[in-house]
Design a protein around this motif. Structure first.
Motif, PDB file in Angstrom:
ATOM      1  N   CYS A 197       0.833  -1.213   0.000  1.00  0.00           N
ATOM      2  CA  CYS A 197       0.000   0.000   0.000  1.00  0.00           C
ATOM      3  C   CYS A 197       0.865   1.258   0.000  1.00  0.00           C
ATOM      4  O   CYS A 197       0.530   2.241  -0.669  1.00  0.00           O
ATOM      5  N   ALA A 198       1.955   1.224   0.737  1.00  0.00           N
ATOM      6  CA  ALA A 198       2.841   2.388   0.784  1.00  0.00           C
ATOM      7  C   ALA A 198       3.480   2.654  -0.582  1.00  0.00           C
ATOM      8  O   ALA A 198       3.737   3.805  -0.936  1.00  0.00           O
ATOM      9  N   GLN A 199       3.731   1.599  -1.361  1.00  0.00           N
ATOM     10  CA  GLN A 199       4.322   1.792  -2.687  1.00  0.00           C
ATOM     11  C   GLN A 199       3.325   2.328  -3.695  1.00  0.00           C
ATOM     12  O   GLN A 199       3.689   3.103  -4.574  1.00  0.00           O
ATOM     13  N   PHE A 200       2.072   1.917  -3.594  1.00  0.00           N
ATOM     14  CA  PHE A 200       1.087   2.282  -4.600  1.00  0.00           C
ATOM     15  C   PHE A 200       0.280   3.530  -4.268  1.00  0.00           C
ATOM     16  O   PHE A 200      -0.485   4.004  -5.109  1.00  0.00           O
ATOM     17  N   ILE A 201       0.420   4.094  -3.075  1.00  0.00           N
ATOM     18  CA  ILE A 201      -0.425   5.225  -2.689  1.00  0.00           C
ATOM     19  C   ILE A 201      -0.065   6.493  -3.482  1.00  0.00           C
ATOM     20  O   ILE A 201      -0.953   7.262  -3.863  1.00  0.00           O
ATOM     21  N   ILE A 202       1.206   6.719  -3.787  1.00  0.00           N
ATOM     22  CA  ILE A 202       1.608   7.930  -4.518  1.00  0.00           C
ATOM     23  C   ILE A 202       1.100   7.904  -5.963  1.00  0.00           C
ATOM     24  O   ILE A 202       0.517   8.894  -6.422  1.00  0.00           O
ATOM     25  N   PRO A 203       1.273   6.799  -6.730  1.00  0.00           N
ATOM     26  CA  PRO A 203       0.707   6.794  -8.087  1.00  0.00           C
ATOM     27  C   PRO A 203      -0.814   6.941  -8.098  1.00  0.00           C
ATOM     28  O   PRO A 203      -1.370   7.592  -8.985  1.00  0.00           O
ATOM     29  N   ILE A 204      -1.487   6.364  -7.110  1.00  0.00           N
ATOM     30  CA  ILE A 204      -2.946   6.508  -7.035  1.00  0.00           C
ATOM     31  C   ILE A 204      -3.312   7.963  -6.740  1.00  0.00           C
ATOM     32  O   ILE A 204      -4.274   8.491  -7.297  1.00  0.00           O
ATOM     33  N   CYS A 205      -2.525   8.618  -5.874  1.00  0.00           N
ATOM     34  CA  CYS A 205      -2.774  10.039  -5.586  1.00  0.00           C
ATOM     35  C   CYS A 205      -2.575  10.901  -6.829  1.00  0.00           C
ATOM     36  O   CYS A 205      -3.354  11.828  -7.076  1.00  0.00           O
ATOM     37  N   VAL A 206      -1.551  10.602  -7.601  1.00  0.00           N
ATOM     38  CA  VAL A 206      -1.303  11.369  -8.833  1.00  0.00           C
ATOM     39  C   VAL A 206      -2.456  11.178  -9.816  1.00  0.00           C
ATOM     40  O   VAL A 206      -2.965  12.146 -10.398  1.00  0.00           O
ATOM     41  N   PHE A 207      -2.872   9.928 -10.005  1.00  0.00           N
ATOM     42  CA  PHE A 207      -3.994   9.654 -10.904  1.00  0.00           C
ATOM     43  C   PHE A 207      -5.260  10.362 -10.434  1.00  0.00           C
ATOM     44  O   PHE A 207      -5.972  10.984 -11.229  1.00  0.00           O
ATOM     45  N   GLN A 208      -5.540  10.288  -9.134  1.00  0.00           N
ATOM     46  CA  GLN A 208      -6.737  10.927  -8.603  1.00  0.00           C
ATOM     47  C   GLN A 208      -6.634  12.446  -8.695  1.00  0.00           C
ATOM     48  O   GLN A 208      -7.629  13.133  -8.922  1.00  0.00           O
ATOM     49  N   GLY A 209      -5.427  12.985  -8.531  1.00  0.00           N
ATOM     50  CA  GLY A 209      -5.236  14.430  -8.681  1.00  0.00           C
ATOM     51  C   GLY A 209      -5.520  14.905 -10.091  1.00  0.00           C
ATOM     52  O   GLY A 209      -6.177  15.929 -10.306  1.00  0.00           O
ATOM     53  N   ILE A 210      -5.036  14.146 -11.083  1.00  0.00           N
ATOM     54  CA  ILE A 210      -5.311  14.489 -12.481  1.00  0.00           C
ATOM     55  C   ILE A 210      -6.806  14.381 -12.766  1.00  0.00           C
ATOM     56  O   ILE A 210      -7.393  15.252 -13.418  1.00  0.00           O
ATOM     57  N   ARG A 211      -7.417  13.328 -12.262  1.00  0.00           N
ATOM     58  CA  ARG A 211      -8.854  13.164 -12.474  1.00  0.00           C
ATOM     59  C   ARG A 211      -9.652  14.285 -11.797  1.00  0.00           C
ATOM     60  O   ARG A 211     -10.641  14.766 -12.352  1.00  0.00           O
ATOM     61  N   THR A 212      -9.210  14.710 -10.620  1.00  0.00           N
ATOM     62  CA  THR A 212      -9.904  15.790  -9.910  1.00  0.00           C
ATOM     63  C   THR A 212      -9.760  17.111 -10.655  1.00  0.00           C
ATOM     64  O   THR A 212     -10.687  17.920 -10.665  1.00  0.00           O
ATOM     65  N   ILE A 213      -8.606  17.331 -11.261  1.00  0.00           N
ATOM     66  CA  ILE A 213      -8.422  18.566 -12.034  1.00  0.00           C
ATOM     67  C   ILE A 213      -9.328  18.569 -13.271  1.00  0.00           C
ATOM     68  O   ILE A 213      -9.927  19.596 -13.611  1.00  0.00           O
ATOM     69  N   LEU A 214      -9.450  17.409 -13.926  1.00  0.00           N
ATOM     70  CA  LEU A 214     -10.261  17.342 -15.145  1.00  0.00           C
ATOM     71  C   LEU A 214     -11.762  17.332 -14.849  1.00  0.00           C
ATOM     72  O   LEU A 214     -12.536  17.979 -15.543  1.00  0.00           O
ATOM     73  N   PHE A 215     -12.183  16.549 -13.839  1.00  0.00           N
ATOM     74  CA  PHE A 215     -13.600  16.410 -13.493  1.00  0.00           C
ATOM     75  C   PHE A 215     -13.781  16.647 -11.996  1.00  0.00           C
ATOM     76  O   PHE A 215     -13.854  15.694 -11.217  1.00  0.00           O
ATOM     77  N   PRO A 216     -13.851  17.900 -11.557  1.00  0.00           N
ATOM     78  CA  PRO A 216     -13.876  18.183 -10.113  1.00  0.00           C
ATOM     79  C   PRO A 216     -15.261  17.970  -9.479  1.00  0.00           C
ATOM     80  O   PRO A 216     -16.069  18.875  -9.392  1.00  0.00           O
TER      81      PRO A 216
END
Length: 63
Positions: free
Chosen positions: A21-40
Motif C-alpha cells: 500500500c505504501a508503494q502504490f499510494i503515490i501513483p494513485i494520488c497522482v492519478f486521482q489528482g489528475i482526475r480531480t483537475i479534469l472532473f472536479p
C-alpha cells in the motif's frame, strides 16, 4: 498513557500488505489528482484528500 506504534509486532502478511500500500499510494494520488483537475466532483476531492492523508501517514510511519 499512549502506546508507541511498532510495526514489527504486526504479523508478516500485514506488514507486506502495508508495504504494498505504501508503494502504490503515490501513483494513485497522482492519478486521482489528475482526475480531480479534469472532473472536479465533490467525491473526487474528498477521495483525493483521504489519499493524501494516507500517503502522509505512510511516509511518517503513522500507520
Amino acid at each position: 498513557m499512549k502506546r508507541r506504534y511498532n510495526p514489527y509486532i504486526l504479523p508478516p502478511w500485514l506488514r507486506k500488505v502495508r508495504g504494498v500500500c505504501a508503494q502504490f499510494i503515490i501513483p494513485i494520488c497522482v492519478f486521482q489528482g489528475i482526475r480531480t483537475i479534469l472532473f472536479p466532483f465533490t467525491l473526487d476531492v474528498l477521495l483525493l484528500t483521504v489519499l493524501i492523508l494516507l500517503a502522509i501517514a505512510f511516509h511518517f510511519e503513522l500507520l
